[in-house]
Design a protein around this motif. Structure first.
Motif, mmCIF file in Angstrom:
data_model
loop_
_atom_site.group_PDB
_atom_site.id
_atom_site.type_symbol
_atom_site.label_atom_id
_atom_site.label_comp_id
_atom_site.label_asym_id
_atom_site.label_seq_id
_atom_site.Cartn_x
_atom_site.Cartn_y
_atom_site.Cartn_z
ATOM 1 N N GLY A 119 32.968 -54.907 -14.075
ATOM 2 C CA GLY A 119 31.780 -54.628 -13.279
ATOM 3 C C GLY A 119 30.546 -55.434 -13.594
ATOM 4 N N GLU A 120 30.663 -56.514 -14.352
ATOM 5 C CA GLU A 120 29.480 -57.341 -14.585
ATOM 6 C C GLU A 120 29.569 -58.623 -13.744
ATOM 7 O OE1 GLU A 120 27.693 -57.073 -18.527
ATOM 8 O OE2 GLU A 120 27.404 -59.249 -18.425
ATOM 9 N N ASP A 122 31.722 -58.570 -11.486
ATOM 10 C CA ASP A 122 32.324 -57.945 -10.306
ATOM 11 C C ASP A 122 33.552 -58.751 -9.906
ATOM 12 O OD1 ASP A 122 30.566 -55.882 -10.149
ATOM 13 O OD2 ASP A 122 29.685 -56.440 -8.226
ATOM 14 N N SER A 221 21.022 -68.331 -10.340
ATOM 15 C CA SER A 221 20.001 -67.285 -10.338
ATOM 16 C C SER A 221 20.649 -65.931 -10.084
ATOM 17 C CB SER A 221 18.962 -67.558 -9.252
ATOM 18 O OG SER A 221 19.558 -67.426 -7.973
ATOM 19 N N GLU A 223 19.308 -61.977 -8.744
ATOM 20 C CA GLU A 223 18.192 -61.142 -8.313
ATOM 21 C C GLU A 223 18.727 -59.768 -7.945
ATOM 22 O OE1 GLU A 223 17.928 -62.715 -3.698
ATOM 23 O OE2 GLU A 223 16.915 -63.828 -5.314
ATOM 24 N N TYR A 225 19.652 -56.579 -6.008
ATOM 25 C CA TYR A 225 19.922 -56.268 -4.613
ATOM 26 C C TYR A 225 19.763 -54.768 -4.441
ATOM 27 C CZ TYR A 225 22.459 -55.219 -0.367
ATOM 28 O OH TYR A 225 22.796 -54.735 0.850
ATOM 29 N N ARG B 131 27.245 -64.343 -4.474
ATOM 30 C CA ARG B 131 28.234 -63.297 -4.662
ATOM 31 C C ARG B 131 27.565 -62.102 -5.300
ATOM 32 N NH1 ARG B 131 30.351 -62.943 -9.464
ATOM 33 N NH2 ARG B 131 32.400 -62.354 -8.700
ATOM 34 N N ALA B 132 28.231 -60.967 -5.223
ATOM 35 C CA ALA B 132 27.685 -59.755 -5.825
ATOM 36 C C ALA B 132 28.097 -59.695 -7.283
ATOM 37 C CB ALA B 132 28.208 -58.531 -5.084
ATOM 38 N N ALA B 133 27.216 -59.149 -8.126
ATOM 39 C CA ALA B 133 27.539 -58.947 -9.534
ATOM 40 C C ALA B 133 26.948 -57.611 -9.970
ATOM 41 C CB ALA B 133 26.985 -60.089 -10.380
ATOM 42 N N PHE B 134 27.305 -57.169 -11.171
ATOM 43 C CA PHE B 134 26.785 -55.911 -11.716
ATOM 44 C C PHE B 134 27.004 -54.743 -10.745
ATOM 45 C CE2 PHE B 134 24.707 -59.296 -13.937
ATOM 46 C CZ PHE B 134 24.693 -58.882 -15.252
ATOM 47 N N LEU B 135 28.244 -54.549 -10.364
ATOM 48 C CA LEU B 135 28.605 -53.492 -9.423
ATOM 49 C C LEU B 135 27.737 -53.536 -8.172
ATOM 50 C CD1 LEU B 135 29.395 -50.431 -11.723
ATOM 51 C CD2 LEU B 135 30.988 -51.982 -10.599
ATOM 52 N N ALA B 136 27.599 -54.742 -7.634
ATOM 53 C CA ALA B 136 26.883 -54.990 -6.376
ATOM 54 C C ALA B 136 25.400 -54.652 -6.466
ATOM 55 C CB ALA B 136 27.540 -54.253 -5.202
ATOM 56 N N ARG B 137 24.854 -54.549 -7.683
ATOM 57 C CA ARG B 137 23.426 -54.288 -7.796
ATOM 58 C C ARG B 137 22.628 -55.580 -7.937
ATOM 59 N NH1 ARG B 137 22.257 -49.798 -12.119
ATOM 60 N NH2 ARG B 137 23.799 -50.873 -13.360
ATOM 61 N N VAL B 138 23.333 -56.690 -8.071
ATOM 62 C CA VAL B 138 22.674 -57.982 -8.265
ATOM 63 C C VAL B 138 23.317 -59.007 -7.334
ATOM 64 C CG1 VAL B 138 22.437 -59.896 -9.922
ATOM 65 C CG2 VAL B 138 21.998 -57.546 -10.663
ATOM 66 N N ASN B 139 22.462 -59.843 -6.719
ATOM 67 C CA ASN B 139 22.953 -60.999 -5.978
ATOM 68 C C ASN B 139 22.914 -62.190 -6.907
ATOM 69 O OD1 ASN B 139 23.636 -60.190 -3.388
ATOM 70 N ND2 ASN B 139 21.491 -60.131 -2.759
ATOM 71 N N GLN B 140 24.046 -62.855 -7.026
ATOM 72 C CA GLN B 140 24.139 -63.955 -7.976
ATOM 73 C C GLN B 140 24.441 -65.237 -7.202
ATOM 74 O OE1 GLN B 140 27.858 -64.125 -10.307
ATOM 75 N NE2 GLN B 140 26.580 -63.911 -12.123
ATOM 76 N N GLN B 260 34.837 -49.832 -6.653
ATOM 77 C CA GLN B 260 35.135 -50.934 -7.575
ATOM 78 C C GLN B 260 36.625 -51.249 -7.641
ATOM 79 O OE1 GLN B 260 34.041 -50.154 -11.639
ATOM 80 N NE2 GLN B 260 34.269 -52.270 -12.285
ATOM 81 N N ALA B 279 28.360 -45.066 -9.711
ATOM 82 C CA ALA B 279 28.134 -46.503 -9.510
ATOM 83 C C ALA B 279 29.408 -47.202 -9.048
ATOM 84 C CB ALA B 279 27.634 -47.136 -10.809
ATOM 85 N N GLN B 280 30.565 -46.748 -9.566
ATOM 86 C CA GLN B 280 31.842 -47.390 -9.220
ATOM 87 C C GLN B 280 32.236 -47.164 -7.760
ATOM 88 O OE1 GLN B 280 31.334 -45.709 -12.057
ATOM 89 N NE2 GLN B 280 31.837 -47.153 -13.696
#
Lengths: 256, 349
Positions: A119-120, A122, A221, A223, A225, B131-140, B260, B279-280
């Motif tokens: 989950g990091e 993803d 980068s 950010e 979401y 792409r999504a990261a951190f269980l879709a909480r971050v846009n990377q 997830q 979160a999952q």
């Protein structure tokens, strides 16, 4: 003497807050946990050992020094020993697979277990990438695993339904959630873990700062979401609430 | 050259393949590189025809051993075609099967992997992807050097490609070595039987106003799915989804699972019944347009991720909703009902 290895990944706590500074997720102030999906894999490994199908179960991680706590968490749950390959934090799954592969090969296990999705990043990529580095077969989304001689039978959740795969050992297995609730560490386990050694390894490719295996993926980068949600709460008489909800959905421009 | 790997089922391209074609076309234009596709399977004639309507040059690798998906033979043949055709980038739909062999292809070809991308951009001479990261909480945003990469496209992140004409087919002889075939699929089944236990419908297929009604542990059991989730899904012309606990408990088949370790969905309307909002699970629904949650527990995290939250008992709220929808004749405006697609999920036969 069948040996198993559990891959232990340390991730930012999925329940914790995430902060971004300088267009990167802030890691210094974050809380880290052992990836919850890897706990399911670890549980699977412990059960195989309890059934006598594995005689030894090791933990293996790659990452910065703080990753030791993830290895310790695995030791407290019953792993026999642990190894940490010292590396920077933002390794892509492909790079991590290359570094883990060298260590896995030297241990000659029958099975390597890890969670299906981490989950990091993803990502589901580490398991298959590691299998490819090792030249081994891989089965993903496993809910049941039985070792039979030099083969393993795995029930896997595929795209269309459940399938059974029969694979020769050694094998990489990525697990689905729900192979039984992962156990919690016992006090005795925690005490025993404190006495167990976490072996530190430096990967040969890290010293020079260059990675093997060609082009590197760069993270430009990150950010936060945060989808904008209205956060309207409706309470009261069910019939009135139902009318109110339907009315609001009808008027919602996003649904027209 | 950009090589797209097409995935199909029952003689048709998957919608996710058409989405990946959209991504591959945008790369092709941005880098001025031609687009070709490869199709793997045993009975490929019909799908190959369909694929030529979208991609001008289609390689077809037909082999009895490719009748069912298996990651090792797939890896071998995709790499064989990528090398022989000089592919600079390989684009694979981010469905479960695609995700299971794309990393192998990347390692074998010595290319970086950009997995589950939602946007592609050319920056100077390099390819960059979101792409999504951190269980879709971050846009990377990630980048590689030049175009060289293996890319998987996130399900439902790109629109489905439109047909452009009629391309040509080139047959390829798959070279499969014994080590590519060491995994035995479904031992004990003969080829005429269907070894896969198909117990559920897939959520969220088709276009139009897409709705998913999903249930969590709070639904209480398979009976709760029959009483609350399925009727509401029917009334809203939607499909049924679930969180992991109902799947673990055997209340729903895992193909319904969202999150997830299940599917990621992006419907227009997502209705969460008895879902706490771990979160999952939430990471699988963040791109839904409108989220409705009904839960007894006013403190459930799902309310923080919802547009409309109803604090109440499913026993009371769902029947009321069904009555109101029935009285209105349709969930939304009547002209929308005529356009609403027949979804293949969510209703019992």
């Amino acid at each position: 003497m069948a040996k198993g290895i559990c891959i232990l990944r340390q991730v930012v706590d999925p329940l914790g807050r995430i902060r971004v500074t300088g267009r990167r997720v802030e890691r210094d102030a974050a809380t880290f946990v052992l990836e919850p999906m890897d706990r399911f894999a670890l549980e699977q490994g412990l059960r195989l050992r309890e059934r006598g199908q594995l005689t030894e179960l090791l933990g293996l991680a790659v990452g910065p020094l703080r990753t030791q706590t993830a290895v310790r968490a695995g030791l407290a749950l019953g792993l026999d020993r642990g190894t940490l390959i010292d590396a920077e934090y933002d390794l892509s799954p492909i790079e991590a697979a290359g570094m883990l592969g060298v260590e896995v090969e030297s241990e000659e296990p029958a099975v390597v277990l890890l969670g299906g999705r981490e989950g990091e990043w993803d990502s589901t990529a580490l398991g298959p990438a590691l299998a490819e580095v090792l030249g081994w077969p891989h089965v993903d989304w496993v809910t049941e695993l039985t070792m039979q001689g030099d083969r393993v039978l795995a029930t896997h959740e595929g795209e269309e339904g459940m399938e059974v795969l029969d694979l020769p050992l050694p094998v990489v297995v990525t697990t689905q959630q729900g192979v039984g609730e992962p156990r919690r560490p016992s006090l005795a386990g925690v005490v025993a873990a404190a006495g167990k050694e976490v072996r530190m390894k430096v990967h040969p490719s890290v010293g020079g700062g260059k990675k093997e295996g060609g082009v590197r993926l760069r993270v430009l980068s990150e950010e936060l979401y945060v989808p904008e949600r209205l956060g309207v709460t409706l309470t009261g008489d069910p019939q009135e609430v139902a009318m109110e909800l339907l009315g609001r959905l009808r008027r919602d421009p996003r649904l027209s | 050259m950009i090589l797209l790997v097409a995935h199909s089922r029952e003689g048709r391209l998957l919608p996710e393949s058409l989405q990946a074609i959209t991504a591959a076309r945008s790369l092709s234009e941005a880098f001025g590189a031609p687009l070709r596709a490869v199709l793997l399977g045993a009975d490929t004639v019909r799908v190959a025809q369909e694929l030529t309507q979208f991609v001008p040059h289609v390689y077809v690798a037909s082999h009895a051993k490719l009748a069912r998906f298996c990651s090792e033979p797939w890896t071998a043949v995709v790499c064989q075609v990528a090398r022989a055709s000089g592919a600079e980038a390989v684009v694979i739909p981010g469905v479960r099967s695609g995700l299971s062999y794309a990393p192998r292809v990347a390692v074998r070809l010595g290319m970086p992997l950009m997995d589950e991308v939602v946007e592609l951009r050319r920056v100077g001479r390099d390819l960059s992807a979101r792409r999504a990261a951190f269980l879709a909480r971050v846009n990377q945003w990630v980048a590689t050097q030049g175009l060289s990469s293996v890319i998987t496209t996130k399900v439902d992140a790109f629109p489905e490609a439109l047909s452009t004409g009629v391309g040509k087919v080139e047959a390829v002889e798959p070279r499969l070595r014994p080590e590519d075939m060491r995994v035995v699929l479904n031992p004990g089944f003969d080829a005429r039987e269907d070894p896969i236990s198909r117990t559920g419908a897939r959520p969220n297929q088709g276009g139009g106003l897409r709705t998913i009604v999903a249930g969590g542990r709070g639904v209480g059991g398979s009976e709760g799915f029959r009483r609350f989730v399925e009727p509401l899904a029917r009334a809203l012309a939607g499909a049924v989804g679930a969180t992991r606990p109902p799947v673990d408990e055997g209340w729903r088949p895992f193909v319904d699972q969202i999150g997830q370790t299940g599917r990621t969905v992006a419907p227009d309307l997502y209705v969460a019944l008895g879902i706490s909002g771990a979160a999952q699970h939430v990471c699988g629904i963040t791109h839904s347009r409108v989220v409705v949650a009904i839960n007894r527990d006013a403190g459930a995290p799902i309310f923080r991720h919802s547009d409309y939250g109803v604090v109440g008992d499913l026993e009371e709220v769902v029947p009321s909703l069904l009555r109101v929808i029935q009285a209105a004749g349709s969930p939304f405006r009547s002209e929308e009902l005529t356009e609403a697609p027949a979804l293949d999920g969510g209703t019992e036969p």
